[in-house]
Write a protein that holds these residues in place. Structure first.
Motif, mmCIF file in Angstrom:
data_model
loop_
_atom_site.group_PDB
_atom_site.id
_atom_site.type_symbol
_atom_site.label_atom_id
_atom_site.label_comp_id
_atom_site.label_asym_id
_atom_site.label_seq_id
_atom_site.Cartn_x
_atom_site.Cartn_y
_atom_site.Cartn_z
ATOM 1 N N GLY A 285 43.011 -54.363 -56.230
ATOM 2 C CA GLY A 285 43.551 -54.899 -57.471
ATOM 3 C C GLY A 285 43.558 -56.404 -57.558
ATOM 4 N N ILE A 286 43.077 -57.093 -56.504
ATOM 5 C CA ILE A 286 43.058 -58.560 -56.480
ATOM 6 C C ILE A 286 41.618 -59.052 -56.363
ATOM 7 C CG2 ILE A 286 43.741 -60.621 -55.194
ATOM 8 C CD1 ILE A 286 46.045 -59.328 -56.692
ATOM 9 N N ASP A 287 41.261 -60.016 -57.203
ATOM 10 C CA ASP A 287 39.950 -60.663 -57.124
ATOM 11 C C ASP A 287 39.992 -61.654 -55.959
ATOM 12 O OD1 ASP A 287 37.618 -62.058 -57.404
ATOM 13 O OD2 ASP A 287 37.991 -62.721 -59.465
ATOM 14 N N MET A 288 39.311 -61.321 -54.854
ATOM 15 C CA MET A 288 39.384 -62.150 -53.646
ATOM 16 C C MET A 288 38.738 -63.521 -53.830
ATOM 17 S SD MET A 288 41.178 -60.147 -51.880
ATOM 18 C CE MET A 288 41.256 -61.014 -50.313
ATOM 19 N N SER A 289 37.926 -63.680 -54.884
ATOM 20 C CA SER A 289 37.320 -64.991 -55.127
ATOM 21 C C SER A 289 38.362 -66.017 -55.589
ATOM 22 C CB SER A 289 36.197 -64.877 -56.160
ATOM 23 O OG SER A 289 36.718 -64.558 -57.447
ATOM 24 N N LEU A 290 39.562 -65.563 -55.931
ATOM 25 C CA LEU A 290 40.625 -66.479 -56.337
ATOM 26 C C LEU A 290 41.192 -67.254 -55.152
ATOM 27 C CD1 LEU A 290 42.561 -64.199 -58.864
ATOM 28 C CD2 LEU A 290 40.925 -66.022 -59.384
ATOM 29 N N PHE A 291 40.955 -66.772 -53.944
ATOM 30 C CA PHE A 291 41.406 -67.488 -52.752
ATOM 31 C C PHE A 291 40.471 -68.651 -52.468
ATOM 32 C CE2 PHE A 291 43.465 -63.410 -52.035
ATOM 33 C CZ PHE A 291 44.697 -63.782 -51.505
ATOM 34 N N GLU A 292 41.043 -69.855 -52.330
ATOM 35 C CA GLU A 292 40.219 -71.016 -51.976
ATOM 36 C C GLU A 292 39.782 -70.958 -50.519
ATOM 37 O OE1 GLU A 292 42.267 -72.244 -55.646
ATOM 38 O OE2 GLU A 292 42.955 -71.303 -53.801
ATOM 39 N N ARG A 293 40.620 -70.354 -49.681
ATOM 40 C CA ARG A 293 40.263 -70.262 -48.262
ATOM 41 C C ARG A 293 40.508 -68.846 -47.762
ATOM 42 N NH1 ARG A 293 42.269 -74.447 -43.959
ATOM 43 N NH2 ARG A 293 44.245 -73.417 -44.438
ATOM 44 N N LEU A 294 39.423 -68.159 -47.453
ATOM 45 C CA LEU A 294 39.483 -66.902 -46.732
ATOM 46 C C LEU A 294 39.100 -67.190 -45.278
ATOM 47 C CD1 LEU A 294 37.863 -64.549 -49.391
ATOM 48 C CD2 LEU A 294 40.245 -64.501 -48.609
ATOM 49 N N PRO A 295 39.384 -66.292 -44.356
ATOM 50 C CA PRO A 295 39.097 -66.573 -42.939
ATOM 51 C C PRO A 295 37.651 -66.987 -42.700
ATOM 52 C CG PRO A 295 40.460 -64.612 -43.141
ATOM 53 C CD PRO A 295 40.057 -64.988 -44.542
ATOM 54 N N SER A 296 37.485 -67.954 -41.802
ATOM 55 C CA SER A 296 36.139 -68.400 -41.425
ATOM 56 C C SER A 296 35.731 -67.856 -40.062
ATOM 57 C CB SER A 296 36.084 -69.930 -41.397
ATOM 58 O OG SER A 296 37.000 -70.446 -40.444
ATOM 59 N N SER A 297 36.698 -67.350 -39.296
ATOM 60 C CA SER A 297 36.400 -66.750 -37.997
ATOM 61 C C SER A 297 37.598 -65.935 -37.535
ATOM 62 C CB SER A 297 36.051 -67.826 -36.958
ATOM 63 O OG SER A 297 37.161 -68.682 -36.736
ATOM 64 N N LEU A 298 37.403 -65.207 -36.440
ATOM 65 C CA LEU A 298 38.475 -64.405 -35.842
ATOM 66 C C LEU A 298 38.581 -64.793 -34.382
ATOM 67 C CD1 LEU A 298 40.378 -61.901 -36.547
ATOM 68 C CD2 LEU A 298 38.706 -60.564 -35.261
ATOM 69 N N LEU A 299 39.777 -65.133 -33.957
ATOM 70 C CA LEU A 299 40.001 -65.612 -32.595
ATOM 71 C C LEU A 299 40.709 -64.535 -31.781
ATOM 72 C CD1 LEU A 299 39.395 -68.291 -31.147
ATOM 73 C CD2 LEU A 299 41.745 -68.996 -31.637
ATOM 74 N N VAL A 300 40.094 -64.135 -30.670
ATOM 75 C CA VAL A 300 40.705 -63.167 -29.761
ATOM 76 C C VAL A 300 41.140 -63.912 -28.507
ATOM 77 C CG1 VAL A 300 40.349 -61.083 -28.384
ATOM 78 C CG2 VAL A 300 39.307 -61.270 -30.653
ATOM 79 N N ARG A 301 42.431 -63.828 -28.220
ATOM 80 C CA ARG A 301 42.997 -64.502 -27.045
ATOM 81 C C ARG A 301 43.601 -63.454 -26.119
ATOM 82 N NH1 ARG A 301 44.303 -70.107 -28.243
ATOM 83 N NH2 ARG A 301 43.939 -70.593 -30.441
ATOM 84 N N ASN A 302 43.115 -63.419 -24.901
ATOM 85 C CA ASN A 302 43.629 -62.489 -23.907
ATOM 86 C C ASN A 302 44.594 -63.204 -22.959
ATOM 87 O OD1 ASN A 302 42.369 -61.224 -20.825
ATOM 88 N ND2 ASN A 302 43.885 -60.197 -22.105
#
Length: 220
Positions: A83-100
């Protein structure tokens, strides 16, 4: 010609096999609002009013950078909110960080590129997802989990957060006077059954069909 077709077909399949994606349907409930800008309505306000949100998260195990054996940065996940137009977000994630086992926890969290230059007094809407385990038992290394089980993570630290704020002076990122920030805690995370045939199989099929045509022409 035969060699070229085989090389192209198998080359495409090999490339497709290098990266894997994992898709999940999720639901999350509004749990808290850390900041509130009462003088304006923001995208964050709109989503908060929904109370419970649903959507999809698509994880991608493409490695962008290895910071250390315990910290690996992966391609950004694709996150949607129904129900939300995701293009309205100026910043969506640019990467995913996995920390063990860093900072007394196992964590999987999104990160963003910096704002850089932009219009002063402009609004910014951002989205983040985070999974944390303070028992440090979920991850054995910094590999992207192939299966997310919510029960393995600390529930109050597994959430989707939204930020909306307006800059007031200086370069973007230097200051803001109005800000909304809300948190939605994940209620469910259900893996979507993968398509049985990988995309590359169609390329292989096309290559084999081409070989058949070549053979028929030679016989003719």
């Amino acid at each position: 010609m035969k060699t070229l077709l085989l090389a192209a077909a198998f080359g495409m399949v090999s490339t497709a096999a290098l990266a894997a994606t994992y898709t999940y349907d999720y639901s999350a409930s509004f749990t808290s609002k850390l900041y509130d800008a009462p003088d304006r309505d923001s995208l964050t306000d709109t989503i908060q009013a929904m109370g419970t949100i649903t959507g999809q998260i698509i994880f991608d195990d493409t490695v962008l950078r290895v910071d250390s054996p315990r910290i690996i940065r992966y391609a950004a996940p694709i996150v949607t909110i129904d129900g939300i137009d995701m293009s309205l977000f100026e910043r969506l994630p640019s990467s995913l960080l996995v920390r063990n086992n860093t900072g007394n926890a196992d964590t999987v969290t999104t990160s963003h590129l910096g704002y850089g230059s932009g219009t002063v007094n402009g609004g910014k809407d951002t989205l983040n997802i985070t999974f944390s385990d303070f028992t440090q038992t979920v991850l054995s290394d910094a590999s992207l989990p192939t299966r997310f089980n919510l029960g393995d993570w600390n529930s109050s630290y597994s959430y989707l957060s939204l930020n909306s704020f307006v800059y007031t002076y200086g370069a973007p990122g230097s200051s803001f006077s109005e800000r909304d920030r809300v948190t939605f805690q994940f209620d469910s995370l259900t893996p979507v059954t993968p398509v049985p045939l990988p995309a590359g199989i169609w390329l292989l099929s096309a290559g084999l069909a081409g070989l058949g045509m070549v053979r028929r022409r030679k016989r003719g």
